[in-house]
Design a protein around this motif. Structure first.
Motif, PDB file in Angstrom:
ATOM      1  N   LYS A 154      -6.545   2.570  -5.533  1.00  0.00           N
ATOM      2  CA  LYS A 154      -6.263   0.925  -5.431  1.00  0.00           C
ATOM      3  C   LYS A 154      -5.596   0.823  -4.032  1.00  0.00           C
ATOM      4  O   LYS A 154      -5.506  -0.366  -3.277  1.00  0.00           O
ATOM      5  CB  LYS A 154      -5.021   0.727  -6.446  1.00  0.00           C
ATOM      6  CG  LYS A 154      -5.698   0.683  -7.583  1.00  0.00           C
ATOM      7  CD  LYS A 154      -4.212   0.183  -8.712  1.00  0.00           C
ATOM      8  CE  LYS A 154      -5.030   0.190 -10.147  1.00  0.00           C
ATOM      9  NZ  LYS A 154      -3.915   0.667 -11.020  1.00  0.00           N
ATOM     10  N   ARG A 155      -5.083   1.971  -3.490  1.00  0.00           N
ATOM     11  CA  ARG A 155      -4.312   2.003  -2.322  1.00  0.00           C
ATOM     12  C   ARG A 155      -5.346   1.564  -0.984  1.00  0.00           C
ATOM     13  O   ARG A 155      -4.984   0.691  -0.238  1.00  0.00           O
ATOM     14  CB  ARG A 155      -3.543   3.260  -1.875  1.00  0.00           C
ATOM     15  CG  ARG A 155      -2.566   3.352  -1.039  1.00  0.00           C
ATOM     16  CD  ARG A 155      -2.019   4.521  -0.607  1.00  0.00           C
ATOM     17  NE  ARG A 155      -2.021   4.684   0.842  1.00  0.00           N
ATOM     18  CZ  ARG A 155      -2.664   5.354   1.572  1.00  0.00           C
ATOM     19  NH1 ARG A 155      -3.676   6.038   0.936  1.00  0.00           N
ATOM     20  NH2 ARG A 155      -2.556   5.299   3.054  1.00  0.00           N
ATOM     21  N   PHE A 156      -6.316   2.239  -1.011  1.00  0.00           N
ATOM     22  CA  PHE A 156      -7.476   1.874  -0.091  1.00  0.00           C
ATOM     23  C   PHE A 156      -7.996   0.341  -0.188  1.00  0.00           C
ATOM     24  O   PHE A 156      -8.268  -0.223   0.870  1.00  0.00           O
ATOM     25  CB  PHE A 156      -8.574   2.795  -0.107  1.00  0.00           C
ATOM     26  CG  PHE A 156      -8.626   4.290   0.450  1.00  0.00           C
ATOM     27  CD1 PHE A 156      -7.499   4.248   1.384  1.00  0.00           C
ATOM     28  CD2 PHE A 156      -9.239   5.243  -0.012  1.00  0.00           C
ATOM     29  CE1 PHE A 156      -7.292   5.484   2.143  1.00  0.00           C
ATOM     30  CE2 PHE A 156      -8.918   6.544   0.618  1.00  0.00           C
ATOM     31  CZ  PHE A 156      -7.959   6.599   1.797  1.00  0.00           C
ATOM     32  N   GLU A 157      -7.801   0.024  -1.578  1.00  0.00           N
ATOM     33  CA  GLU A 157      -8.397  -1.515  -1.728  1.00  0.00           C
ATOM     34  C   GLU A 157      -7.552  -2.276  -1.099  1.00  0.00           C
ATOM     35  O   GLU A 157      -7.735  -3.543  -0.239  1.00  0.00           O
ATOM     36  CB  GLU A 157      -8.496  -1.739  -3.250  1.00  0.00           C
ATOM     37  CG  GLU A 157      -8.878  -3.165  -3.884  1.00  0.00           C
ATOM     38  CD  GLU A 157     -10.026  -3.643  -3.099  1.00  0.00           C
ATOM     39  OE1 GLU A 157     -10.934  -2.797  -2.637  1.00  0.00           O
ATOM     40  OE2 GLU A 157     -10.120  -4.998  -2.863  1.00  0.00           O
ATOM     41  N   ILE A 158      -6.232  -2.148  -1.374  1.00  0.00           N
ATOM     42  CA  ILE A 158      -5.111  -2.909  -0.596  1.00  0.00           C
ATOM     43  C   ILE A 158      -5.341  -2.657   0.842  1.00  0.00           C
ATOM     44  O   ILE A 158      -5.153  -4.023   1.576  1.00  0.00           O
ATOM     45  CB  ILE A 158      -3.798  -2.413  -0.940  1.00  0.00           C
ATOM     46  CG1 ILE A 158      -3.560  -2.721  -2.505  1.00  0.00           C
ATOM     47  CG2 ILE A 158      -2.640  -3.169  -0.302  1.00  0.00           C
ATOM     48  CD1 ILE A 158      -2.356  -2.011  -2.914  1.00  0.00           C
ATOM     49  N   LEU A 159      -5.474  -1.647   1.417  1.00  0.00           N
ATOM     50  CA  LEU A 159      -5.577  -1.501   2.970  1.00  0.00           C
ATOM     51  C   LEU A 159      -6.879  -2.150   3.374  1.00  0.00           C
ATOM     52  O   LEU A 159      -6.839  -2.784   4.414  1.00  0.00           O
ATOM     53  CB  LEU A 159      -5.580  -0.174   3.288  1.00  0.00           C
ATOM     54  CG  LEU A 159      -4.489   0.637   3.336  1.00  0.00           C
ATOM     55  CD1 LEU A 159      -4.428   2.033   3.432  1.00  0.00           C
ATOM     56  CD2 LEU A 159      -3.331   0.125   4.266  1.00  0.00           C
TER      57      LEU A 159
ATOM     58  N   SER B 285       0.822  -1.072   0.011  1.00  0.00           N
ATOM     59  CA  SER B 285      -0.171  -0.068   0.110  1.00  0.00           C
ATOM     60  C   SER B 285       0.836   1.020  -0.018  1.00  0.00           C
ATOM     61  O   SER B 285       0.480   2.342  -0.488  1.00  0.00           O
ATOM     62  CB  SER B 285      -0.962   0.083   1.165  1.00  0.00           C
ATOM     63  OG  SER B 285      -0.065   0.434   2.360  1.00  0.00           O
ATOM     64  N   ARG B 286       2.058   1.156   0.409  1.00  0.00           N
ATOM     65  CA  ARG B 286       2.938   2.452   0.780  1.00  0.00           C
ATOM     66  C   ARG B 286       3.312   2.772  -0.823  1.00  0.00           C
ATOM     67  O   ARG B 286       3.787   3.726  -1.000  1.00  0.00           O
ATOM     68  CB  ARG B 286       4.134   2.124   1.767  1.00  0.00           C
ATOM     69  CG  ARG B 286       3.607   1.939   2.999  1.00  0.00           C
ATOM     70  CD  ARG B 286       4.717   2.089   4.061  1.00  0.00           C
ATOM     71  NE  ARG B 286       4.058   1.886   5.270  1.00  0.00           N
ATOM     72  CZ  ARG B 286       4.162   0.903   6.127  1.00  0.00           C
ATOM     73  NH1 ARG B 286       4.866  -0.119   5.815  1.00  0.00           N
ATOM     74  NH2 ARG B 286       3.496   0.825   7.175  1.00  0.00           N
ATOM     75  N   ALA B 287       3.584   1.518  -1.326  1.00  0.00           N
ATOM     76  CA  ALA B 287       4.134   2.003  -2.771  1.00  0.00           C
ATOM     77  C   ALA B 287       3.297   2.141  -3.665  1.00  0.00           C
ATOM     78  O   ALA B 287       3.548   2.719  -4.940  1.00  0.00           O
ATOM     79  CB  ALA B 287       5.190   0.596  -3.272  1.00  0.00           C
ATOM     80  N   GLU B 288       1.962   2.152  -3.517  1.00  0.00           N
ATOM     81  CA  GLU B 288       0.653   2.414  -4.423  1.00  0.00           C
ATOM     82  C   GLU B 288       0.441   3.915  -4.640  1.00  0.00           C
ATOM     83  O   GLU B 288      -0.004   4.399  -3.704  1.00  0.00           O
ATOM     84  CB  GLU B 288      -0.419   1.578  -4.043  1.00  0.00           C
ATOM     85  CG  GLU B 288      -1.358   1.492  -5.078  1.00  0.00           C
ATOM     86  CD  GLU B 288      -1.412   1.126  -6.519  1.00  0.00           C
ATOM     87  OE1 GLU B 288      -1.058  -0.022  -6.481  1.00  0.00           O
ATOM     88  OE2 GLU B 288      -1.623   2.060  -7.160  1.00  0.00           O
TER      89      GLU B 288
END
Lengths: 658, 305
Positions: free
Chosen positions: A597-602, A589-592
Motif C-alpha cells: 500500500k505504501r508503494f501505491e501511495i508513493l 506513506s510514512r504512516a502506512e
C-alpha cells in the motif's frame, strides 16, 4: 672580504642547486598495496558524520562499520534465489548480531555483537552508538545527512534543530568546553525542565533585507531560558545546590533587555537527549531505537555510513580534526588507516581487531585521489590501478566493448528543475510542452553514450516492489498543441529562457542538444548559461534561474529518497513548486505500515509530480567501472557501492595481467 | 647588500599585505559560499558552521582577525579538506611542487644553456639549425599538449614511465621534462643570442689572442656575460613553472600546490586559496630577489639598492 664573498657565491649557488636536485629526487620506498583503486576527488573528511560524497563513502565504508552492513544478497543467510538478485545489496547484521522489530514496526532492538572491537581493542557497545548518533544530530556538528535520523527517529529532528518548548525536559550545555568550536557536545550538561522562554521584542525586519535571517538569529540568541534544574547529583550537574530554583540561561553575552537579571552563559538549550530522543542503550549490548513511523528501509539507513559509530574516547581526547589523523584514529571497520597523503593516496591496512577479520582476504588497499578522468583511464590501462570508478565519457563507446567494463543502471537521475515562480513556467502546459519536446533517446544514444536509460519517470527503475506510473513520452505534436494553448503558437511570443548549468563539458553538450530540440520542435529560444559550481548553487538556492540542471543519487533503495525532494519547502526542492496533495501523500506513506500500500501511495505521489512537472527528467545514470579481471567480488548493483573487505585479488593473474 | 635585503624584505611584507587584502575581499565578493552544497543544510545549521569558521562576524572584523592570525604564521583550518589545516596542506603540497619545479628548472637551464652555446659556436651548421628549430617548436607548443604526446609515447607506445601518480622517482621524470621543455627552448634561444653578441666583442678577441683555449674563452669570459639575459629570465621562468605546473599536476595526478590551488578557488575554500596565493607571492618575490643578487654577482658593474 666582499670580492671573496662575490667569487665564492657561484660555488655556493652550485652546491645549493646540487643539494636541491638531490633532495628533489629522493623518495622513500613504498611497497605496493594488494589492491589499488581510484577514488576520484580528495575526500573532505573521514568523519562519517560530516560528509556526503561517494568518494568519502568508499573510504569510510572500509574504516568503520555500522549496526548493519550492505552486502550482496547472496551472502545473507536468508537469501532467496527465486526472489532476489544475488548481487543486489541487502543490509546484513554487522556490529549488531541481530535485530528485533516490534509488531508495529516502530521499535528496533539491536543486539550488539560481543566480539565487535574498536581498533584499540576495546569493545564496541550500545553506548558508542548512542553517543555517536547524539553527536551526529548535534546542531553544531552540522551534519548534512542529519535527516537520515531526524526524519525517522522519535525526537531526533527537534534535537537536531534545537526546538524546545515550555514544559519540555532540556539539556543545557554550559560554556565549559576545552575547545569552544569543537563540533560535538562536551561541556557540562544541566538537565531540567524548561519553565519559560523570555523572548523580548522580535526585530522588525523586511523580508527582502539580506541580513533579515541574521538579525532574527541574533534575536533568538538573546532569548533567556528559565530552567528548573534537576536536583539529582547522579548526573554530575553543576549549580544544583538549590533544587527548585529557576536558573536563567542565555546563549548570547547580552541577554534580552526585557529580562533584567543575571544569566548563565550556555552553548545550547536542547531537548533532553536521554528522555526525548528514541535512541537508548538498555545495557552495554542492547540498543533500542524508537521510530516515528514504521520505516521499511530503516535497516538500510543503519548500513549507510553517516550512521556509523565513532569512538568517543578518541574524539574527546584529540578533538576535531586531530582525531581523524592516521596516528590517532580509532575505528571499528575491516581496515585501518596507515597513512594519508593529501590529494595523493590513503593507504588502508587490514584491521586485526575487526570481528570478522578472518574473512578479509586482502591485506592493504590504496585509494588514489585522481580528478582528471583521462588520467584515471591512462593509469588503469597502464596497470597502475585495479579499479577505475569513472572514465572519460568520450571513451565509453570503445570501453564498453571490453570484458572488464562493469556498467549498469544505478539509483540516480539527471534532470532539469523548472522555476515555477517564473511567470511563463508557472503555466503547467508550458512545463508539459517542454517535457514532451525533449527527445531523451537521442540524448542517450548520441551524447551520453554509456548506455544511460532515458528517464520518462522520476524514480529510477529497479527498486524492488515499486512500479512506476505510466510516465512521460516524446510527443512533438502534443507539445506544440499545449504550447499553443498556453498562448505561444509555434513559440511566438515565448520569452527567451536561460538554461543554467554548472561548468562542465558534458552538461554543456546536453544543454545545447536540448536547446536545439526545443528550437526545432517548439520554435522557442533557450540560452544555455554556465556558472561555476559555487555561483550555480547560489543561483539555484535563490530561485535565480529559469531552468537548471541537477543530478540526484538515491541514499537508499526506496522511492522516498527521490520523491521527498519536492515536498513543500523541502531543503532541496528549489523549484518553488508546492502541492498540498503531494505533501499529504508523502506524509501518509510514512504512516502506512503495509509495504504494498505504501508503494501505491508513493506511486500516486509520483503521478502528481509527473503531471505537474516542476522538473524535466532526462536520463538515469549508469555506473562506469573498469575492474581488472584478477579482482574477484566486484559486481554492478543499484547503489554502485562495492564493499572491499569481501573482494579478493589473484596475485598470479595480477602479475600476468600487467 | 645587507641593507638591500632588509629593504627588500620590508617591501615583501608590504606586498604580501596588499595581496592578502585584495584576495580577502575579492574572494568574499564572489557569490556562493564554502558551505553551499547539493544537499542543503538548514539555516540554523549553517549558522553554526559559519560560527565555527568565524564567518559570522562583520567583514572588517573577519579581516582583522584573519590578518592577525595569518601574520602569526597560522593560515587557519581548510574549509573543504576539513581534516587538515592549511599549513598542513601546503606543507605536504609545497615539497611536491618544489621537487617538480626544481627538476624542471635545472633541466631547462642545463639543456637550454648547452644547446644555446652549441648553436652559437657552430653557427649556421646543421646543429644550429636543428636545435633552433626544436627550440621554436618547444616555445610554441603548450606544455599540456606536450604532456599528452609524452604520455602517448613514453607510457603506451614505449612503456618507460607510469601514467601518473606520485611516490617514486619515475613519477617525477615525465612531468618535469614536460614542464621544463618550453623554458629550455626559450633559454636556448636567449643563450644563443647572448653568446653571438659576446663572441663578437673585443675582449673576447683579446682573450683568444693571449692564447687561452677556446674552452676557457667561453666559460671564463663569454658565458657569464652571455648568461645575463638568461639570469634575468629566471624570475619569470620560475613564475611560469609555478603556474605551468597547475595544469601538469592535473594531467599527471601529482598532489602538489597547483591541484590544491585550483580546487580551493573553485570550491570557495577561502583559507586554502589565501594560503596558496600568499605562498606563490612569497616564492615569486624571493625568486626575483635572488635574480637581482645573481646579477650583482655576475656583473660587477651592477649596484644593489
Amino acid at each position: 672580504m666582499l670580492p671573496d664573498f662575490r667569487t665564492s657565491l657561484p660555488y655556493v649557488a652550485l652546491a645549493l642547486v646540487i643539494g636541491a636536485v638531490a633532495w628533489a629526487v629522493s623518495f622513500g620506498t613504498l611497497p605496493p598495496a594488494d589492491f589499488t583503486f581510484i577514488n576520484g576527488t580528495e575526500i573532505e573528511s573521514v568523519d562519517p558524520a560530516v560528509v556526503t560524497g561517494s568518494p568519502e563513502g568508499r573510504i569510510i565504508d572500509e574504516l568503520f562499520e555500522g549496526l548493519f552492513h550492505n552486502l550482496p544478497a547472496e551472502m545473507s543467510p536468508d537469501f532467496d534465489a527465486s526472489r532476489e538478485d544475488p548481487q543486489e545489496l541487502k543490509p546484513q547484521p554487522a556490529v549488531a548480531k541481530s535485530c528485533q522489530i516490534s509488531e508495529d514496526g516502530k521499535t528496533y532492538t539491536f543486539q550488539i555483537r560481543r566480539s565487535a572491537r574498536w581498533s584499540n581493542g576495546t569493545p564496541v557497545t550500545a553506548h558508542d552508538f548512542v553517543w555517536s548518533w547524539q553527536r551526529f544530530l548535534h546542531p553544531e556538528v552540522a551534519a548534512q545527512y542529519a535527516y537520515l535520523l531526524g526524519d525517522y527517529v522519535r525526537g531526533a529532528s527537534a534535537y537536531n534543530k534545537g526546538t524546545v518548548h515550555t514544559g519540555d525536559r532540556v539539556d543545557v550545555e554550559l560554556k565549559t568546553r576545552k575547545w569552544p568550536h569543537q563540533p560535538y557536545p562536551q561541556g557540562t550538561l544541566v538537565t531540567g525542565i524548561l519553565r519559560e522562554i523570555i523572548k523580548g521584542e522580535p526585530p522588525s525586519v523586511e523580508a527582502s533585507d539580506p541580513t533579515a535571517q541574521d538579525q532574527l538569529a541574533n534575536w533568538k540568541d538573546e532569548w533567556v531560558y528559565l530552567v528548573e534544574a534537576d536536583s539529582s547529583e547522579s548526573r554530575g550537574v553543576a549549580g544544583t545546590e538549590n533544587p527548585n530554583r529557576l536558573e536563567a540561561y542565555c546563549k548570547s553575552a547580552t541577554s534580552t533587555p526585557s529580562f533584567g537579571g543575571e544569566t548563565i552563559a550556555c552553548h545550547h538549550v536542547l531537548p533532553d537527549f536521554d528522555e526525548t530522543v528514541g535512541i537508548r542503550a538498555t545495557d552495554d549490548h542492547t540498543l533500542e531505537v524508537t521510530l516515528n513511523h514504521a520505516t521499511p528501509y530503516f535497516l538500510q539507513l543503519c548500513a549507510f555510513y553517516p550512521l556509523y559509530p565513532v569512538n568517543q574516547t578518541c574524539v574527546e581526547t584529540f578533538g576535531y580534526p586531530a582525531w581523524t589523523k592516521a596516528e590517532n584514529i580509532v575505528n571499528n571497520g575491516p581496515f585501518r588507516m596507515e597513512f594519508r597523503r593529501i590529494r595523493d593516496r590513503i593507504r588502508l591496512v587490514k584491521n586485526p581487531q575487526y570481528w570478522n577479520a578472518d574473512t578479509v582476504k586482502i591485506q592493504s588497499i590504496d585509494a588514489l585521489a585522481v580528478t582528471s578522468e583521462t588520467t584515471v583511464l591512462n593509469m588503469y590501462l597502464h596497470g597502475q590501478t585495479d579499479w577505475a570508478t569513472t572514465v572519460p565519457a568520450a571513451m565509453i563507446p570503445d570501453l564498453s566493448k571490453r570484458d572488464d567494463w562493469l556498467s549498469d543502471v544505478f539509483l540516480g537521475i539527471y534532470f532539469y528543475r523548472l522555476n515555477v515562480k517564473h511567470p511563463v513556467l508557472s503555466d503547467v502546459r508550458v512545463r508539459q510542452a517542454l517535457n514532451l519536446a525533449v527527445n531523451r533517446q537521442e540524448l542517450c544514444d548520441n551524447v551520453t553514450r554509456a548506455g544511460e536509460r532515458p528517464a520518462w519517470t522520476f524514480c529510477p527503475s529497479g527498486i524492488p516492489g515499486y512500479t512506476a506510473p505510466a510516465g512521460l513520452e516524446y510527443n512533438v505534436s502534443r507539445a506544440k498543441q499545449l504550447l499553443a494553448e498556453a498562448g505561444y503558437p509555434d513559440g511566438r511570443g515565448f520569452p527567451q529562457l536561460e538554461l543554467l548549468y554548472n561548468t562542465s563539458e558534458s552538461h554543456k553538450t546536453i544543454a545545447e542538444v536540448i536547446q536545439q530540440q526545443w528550437s526545432r520542435n517548439l520554435g522557442i529560444k533557450v540560452t544555455p548559461k554556465n556558472r561555476e559550481w559555487g555561483v550555480f548553487l547560489n543561483d539555484v538556492d535563490n530561485l535565480n534561474y529559469h531552468i537548471s540542471r541537477l543530478g540526484w543519487i538515491g541514499d537508499y533503495v526506496d522511492p522516498n529518497t527521490f520523491l521527498d525532494l519536492f515536498v513543500t519547502d523541502g531543503a532541496n526542492n528549489s523549484t518553488g513548486w508546492s502541492n498540498p496533495e503531494y505533501d499529504r501523500l508523502l506524509e501518509q506513506s510514512r504512516a502506512e505500515p503495509d509495504p504494498g500500500k505504501r508503494f501505491e501511495i508513493l506511486r500516486q505521489a509520483e503521478e502528481i509530480l509527473l503531471s505537474e512537472l516542476p522538473i524535466i527528467p532526462i536520463y538515469f545514470y549508469v555506473s562506469k567501472n573498469l575492474v581488472k579481471p584478477h579482482v574477484r567480488g566486484i559486481h554492478s548493483n543499484l547503489r554502485d557501492i562495492h564493499p572491499l573487505h569481501i573482494i579478493d585479488v589473484d596475485p598470479l593473474a595480477k602479475k600476468a595481467g600487467r | 647588500m645587507i641593507s638591500f635585503l632588509i629593504k627588500r624584505s620590508l617591501w615583501m611584507l608590504f606586498t604580501l599585505w596588499i595581496v592578502f587584502t585584495v584576495s580577502f575581499f575579492l574572494m568574499r565578493a564572489v557569490p556562493g559560499g564554502p558551505f553551499a552544497g547539493e544537499r542543503k543544510v538548514s539555516p540554523e545549521v549553517e549558522r553554526n558552521l559559519r560560527a565555527r569558521y568565524d564567518l559570522d562576524a562583520p567583514l572588517h572584523q573577519q579581516y582583522l582577525k584573519n590578518l592577525l592570525r595569518t601574520a602569526s604564521g597560522d593560515l587557519g583550518p581548510s574549509f573543504k579538506l576539513a581534516d587538515f589545516t592549511v599549513n598542513e596542506i601546503l606543507g605536504q603540497g609545497f615539497p611536491v611542487s618544489a621537487s617538480l619545479g626544481i627538476l624542471a628548472l635545472v633541466f631547462a637551464c642545463t639543456l637550454g644553456v648547452a644547446a644555446g652555446v652549441a648553436s652559437a659556436i657552430y653557427r649556421n651548421s646543421w646543429i644550429d639549425v636543428g636545435m633552433m628549430l626544436a627550440a621554436t617548436i618547444g616555445v610554441a607548443v603548450p606544455n599540456f599538449v606536450l604532456a599528452s604526446l609524452a604520455v602517448l609515447l613514453f607510457v603506451f607506445i614505449w612503456p618507460l614511465f607510469p601514467a601518473g601518480g606520485w611516490g617514486e622517482l619515475q613519477h617525477l621524470i615525465l612531468p618535469s621534462i614536460c614542464l621544463g621543455a618550453p623554458f629550455a627552448a626559450y633559454i636556448a634561444r636567449l643563450t644563443r643570442t647572448g653568446m653571438l653578441d659576446v663572441l663578437g666583442h673585443d675582449y673576447v678577441r683579446t682573450a683568444r689572442a693571449k692564447g687561452l683555449s677556446p674552452y676557457q674563452v667561453i666559460t671564463r669570459h663569454a658565458l657569464p656575460i652571455a648568461l645575463m639575459p638568461v639570469v634575468s629570465y629566471l624570475g619569470p621562468a620560475t613564475a611560469g613553472i609555478l603556474t605551468g605546473s597547475l595544469v601538469l599536476e592535473r594531467i599527471f595526478a601529482i598532489p602538489g600546490m597547483g591541484s590544491h590551488f585550483i580546487d580551493a578557488a573553485t570550491q570557495r575554500d577561502y583559507t586554502l586559496a589565501m594560503g596558496a596565493v600568499l605562498l606563490y607571492t612569497l616564492l615569486l618575490y624571493v625568486m626575483n630577489t635572488l635574480v637581482d643578487v645573481a646579477y650583482w654577482v655576475i656583473d660587477p658593474r651592477v649596484k644593489l639598492g
